[in-house]
Design a protein around this motif. Structure first.
Motif, PDB file in Angstrom:
ATOM      1  N   ASP A 191       0.831  -1.204   0.000  1.00 24.74           N
ATOM      2  CA  ASP A 191       0.000   0.000   0.000  1.00 24.74           C
ATOM      3  C   ASP A 191       0.870   1.260   0.000  1.00 24.74           C
ATOM      4  N   ALA A 192       2.072   1.149   0.576  1.00 31.93           N
ATOM      5  CA  ALA A 192       3.012   2.273   0.594  1.00 31.93           C
ATOM      6  C   ALA A 192       3.863   2.313  -0.672  1.00 31.93           C
ATOM      7  N   GLU A 193       3.497   1.467  -1.655  1.00 35.49           N
ATOM      8  CA  GLU A 193       4.195   1.389  -2.941  1.00 35.49           C
ATOM      9  C   GLU A 193       5.645   0.966  -2.795  1.00 35.49           C
ATOM     10  N   ILE A 194       5.896   0.100  -1.814  1.00 36.58           N
ATOM     11  CA  ILE A 194       7.206  -0.510  -1.624  1.00 36.58           C
ATOM     12  C   ILE A 194       7.156  -1.885  -2.280  1.00 36.58           C
ATOM     13  N   SER A 195       8.113  -2.150  -3.144  1.00 36.68           N
ATOM     14  CA  SER A 195       8.161  -3.420  -3.855  1.00 36.68           C
ATOM     15  C   SER A 195       8.464  -4.558  -2.879  1.00 36.68           C
ATOM     16  N   VAL A 196       7.659  -5.614  -2.944  1.00 41.09           N
ATOM     17  CA  VAL A 196       7.843  -6.763  -2.063  1.00 41.09           C
ATOM     18  C   VAL A 196       7.828  -8.040  -2.894  1.00 41.09           C
ATOM     19  N   VAL A 197       8.830  -8.878  -2.693  1.00 42.18           N
ATOM     20  CA  VAL A 197       8.882 -10.200  -3.312  1.00 42.18           C
ATOM     21  C   VAL A 197       8.736 -11.218  -2.193  1.00 42.18           C
ATOM     22  N   GLU A 198       7.677 -12.032  -2.282  1.00 44.97           N
ATOM     23  CA  GLU A 198       7.516 -13.131  -1.335  1.00 44.97           C
ATOM     24  C   GLU A 198       8.299 -14.323  -1.866  1.00 44.97           C
ATOM     25  N   TRP A 199       9.101 -14.911  -0.979  1.00 46.26           N
ATOM     26  CA  TRP A 199      10.009 -15.964  -1.413  1.00 46.26           C
ATOM     27  C   TRP A 199       9.967 -17.130  -0.446  1.00 46.26           C
ATOM     28  N   HIS A 200       9.615 -18.291  -0.961  1.00 46.26           N
ATOM     29  CA  HIS A 200       9.708 -19.494  -0.142  1.00 46.26           C
ATOM     30  C   HIS A 200      11.132 -20.012  -0.307  1.00 46.26           C
ATOM     31  N   PRO A 201      11.892 -20.153   0.783  1.00 51.88           N
ATOM     32  CA  PRO A 201      13.306 -20.514   0.681  1.00 51.88           C
ATOM     33  C   PRO A 201      13.585 -21.831  -0.046  1.00 51.88           C
ATOM     34  N   ASP A 202      12.584 -22.695  -0.222  1.00 47.88           N
ATOM     35  CA  ASP A 202      12.800 -23.926  -0.993  1.00 47.88           C
ATOM     36  C   ASP A 202      12.827 -23.667  -2.485  1.00 47.88           C
ATOM     37  N   ASP A 203      12.364 -22.492  -2.917  1.00 50.12           N
ATOM     38  CA  ASP A 203      12.321 -22.138  -4.332  1.00 50.12           C
ATOM     39  C   ASP A 203      13.498 -21.239  -4.689  1.00 50.12           C
ATOM     40  N   PRO A 204      13.946 -21.281  -5.940  1.00 45.38           N
ATOM     41  CA  PRO A 204      14.995 -20.351  -6.357  1.00 45.38           C
ATOM     42  C   PRO A 204      14.513 -18.905  -6.228  1.00 45.38           C
ATOM     43  N   LEU A 205      15.369 -18.032  -5.727  1.00 48.17           N
ATOM     44  CA  LEU A 205      15.005 -16.628  -5.574  1.00 48.17           C
ATOM     45  C   LEU A 205      14.633 -16.007  -6.921  1.00 48.17           C
ATOM     46  N   ALA A 206      15.344 -16.378  -7.971  1.00 48.04           N
ATOM     47  CA  ALA A 206      15.043 -15.817  -9.297  1.00 48.04           C
ATOM     48  C   ALA A 206      13.612 -16.123  -9.718  1.00 48.04           C
ATOM     49  N   ALA A 207      13.113 -17.304  -9.368  1.00 49.48           N
ATOM     50  CA  ALA A 207      11.733 -17.657  -9.716  1.00 49.48           C
ATOM     51  C   ALA A 207      10.746 -16.770  -8.963  1.00 49.48           C
ATOM     52  N   ALA A 208      11.029 -16.497  -7.705  1.00 50.05           N
ATOM     53  CA  ALA A 208      10.142 -15.633  -6.910  1.00 50.05           C
ATOM     54  C   ALA A 208      10.129 -14.216  -7.471  1.00 50.05           C
ATOM     55  N   VAL A 209      11.282 -13.712  -7.862  1.00 48.96           N
ATOM     56  CA  VAL A 209      11.354 -12.366  -8.438  1.00 48.96           C
ATOM     57  C   VAL A 209      10.584 -12.327  -9.748  1.00 48.96           C
ATOM     58  N   SER A 210      10.735 -13.356 -10.562  1.00 51.87           N
ATOM     59  CA  SER A 210      10.023 -13.412 -11.831  1.00 51.87           C
ATOM     60  C   SER A 210       8.515 -13.453 -11.621  1.00 51.87           C
ATOM     61  N   ARG A 211       8.042 -14.242 -10.646  1.00 52.13           N
ATOM     62  CA  ARG A 211       6.604 -14.300 -10.336  1.00 52.13           C
ATOM     63  C   ARG A 211       6.100 -12.929  -9.906  1.00 52.13           C
ATOM     64  N   ASP A 212       6.896 -12.239  -9.076  1.00 49.25           N
ATOM     65  CA  ASP A 212       6.488 -10.925  -8.594  1.00 49.25           C
ATOM     66  C   ASP A 212       6.411  -9.928  -9.749  1.00 49.25           C
ATOM     67  N   GLU A 213       7.369  -9.969 -10.653  1.00 52.37           N
ATOM     68  CA  GLU A 213       7.345  -9.065 -11.799  1.00 52.37           C
ATOM     69  C   GLU A 213       6.101  -9.301 -12.648  1.00 52.37           C
ATOM     70  N   ARG A 214       5.731 -10.558 -12.854  1.00 49.23           N
ATOM     71  CA  ARG A 214       4.517 -10.857 -13.625  1.00 49.23           C
ATOM     72  C   ARG A 214       3.284 -10.359 -12.887  1.00 49.23           C
ATOM     73  N   ARG A 215       3.263 -10.492 -11.558  1.00 48.84           N
ATOM     74  CA  ARG A 215       2.105 -10.052 -10.764  1.00 48.84           C
ATOM     75  C   ARG A 215       1.957  -8.535 -10.863  1.00 48.84           C
ATOM     76  N   VAL A 216       3.063  -7.818 -10.804  1.00 51.81           N
ATOM     77  CA  VAL A 216       3.026  -6.347 -10.820  1.00 51.81           C
ATOM     78  C   VAL A 216       2.605  -5.826 -12.181  1.00 51.81           C
ATOM     79  N   THR A 217       3.061  -6.473 -13.247  1.00 55.58           N
ATOM     80  CA  THR A 217       2.769  -5.960 -14.588  1.00 55.58           C
ATOM     81  C   THR A 217       1.453  -6.471 -15.135  1.00 55.58           C
ATOM     82  N   ALA A 218       0.823  -7.426 -14.459  1.00 62.93           N
ATOM     83  CA  ALA A 218      -0.435  -7.990 -14.960  1.00 62.93           C
ATOM     84  C   ALA A 218      -1.598  -7.040 -14.712  1.00 62.93           C
TER      85      ALA A 218
END
Length: 132
Positions: free
Chosen positions: A105-132
C-alpha cells in the motif's frame, strides 16, 4: 554506498565492530528509532535499499516506510517462514500478510520468497504479478 576497496573495508569494519553483529545478544532491546536515524545518516541521497526480512514484526515495516518517505527506493525480499499448522502459526501468517499489504500500500516493492524455491523464480513471479 560505493564500490572498491574503501567500500569493502567499510563493510568489514561495520561487521566486525557494529553492535548489531555482536556474538551475544544485547542485554536491553536496541532503540529502534536511534538505529534508523543512524542508518539514515549513513545513506547517501538516492541510495536504493534491498531489505531481506521475514516481516515477523512491525518495526521492519516502519523502517521501510521511513526510508521510503525519506526518498530512498526500498525493495523487500521476504522469505516465507510462517506455516499454518497451529493456531499460533496461523496468526503469525495472518499478521505477516498484513505487513506485506502495508508495504505494498506504501508502494514498496515486495517479493515473497519461499526458501525452498529459487530466488530468481520468486522475483520473476512478482514481476509478472506487478505488470499484470
Amino acid at each position: 554506498p560505493g564500490v572498491g576497496r574503501e567500500h569493502a573495508d567499510d563493510l568489514q569494519r561495520t561487521l566486525a565492530t557494529g553492535e548489531a553483529f555482536g556474538a551475544t545478544p544485547p542485554r536491553e532491546p536496541p532503540d529502534h528509532d536511534a538505529q534508523v536515524d543512524r542508518l539514515r545518516e549513513r545513506l547517501a541521497e538516492g541510495t536504493q535499499l534491498l531489505v531481506l526480512s521475514p516481516l515477523c514484526d512491525d518495526a521492519i515495516v516502519e523502517t521501510c516506510q521511513t526510508l521510503a518517505v525519506a526518498g530512498h527506493e526500498v525493495s523487500v525480499v521476504s522469505p516465507t517462514v510462517t506455516e499454518a499448522d497451529s493456531p499460533g502459526r496461523r496468526l503469525a501468517a495472518l499478521e505477516r500478510r498484513g505487513r506485506l499489504a502495508t508495504l505494498r500500500d506504501a508502494e514498496i516493492s515486495v517479493v515473497e520468497w519461499h526458501p525452498d524455491d529459487p530466488l530468481a523464480a520468486a522475483v520473476s513471479r512478482d514481476e509478472r504479478r506487478v505488470t499484470a
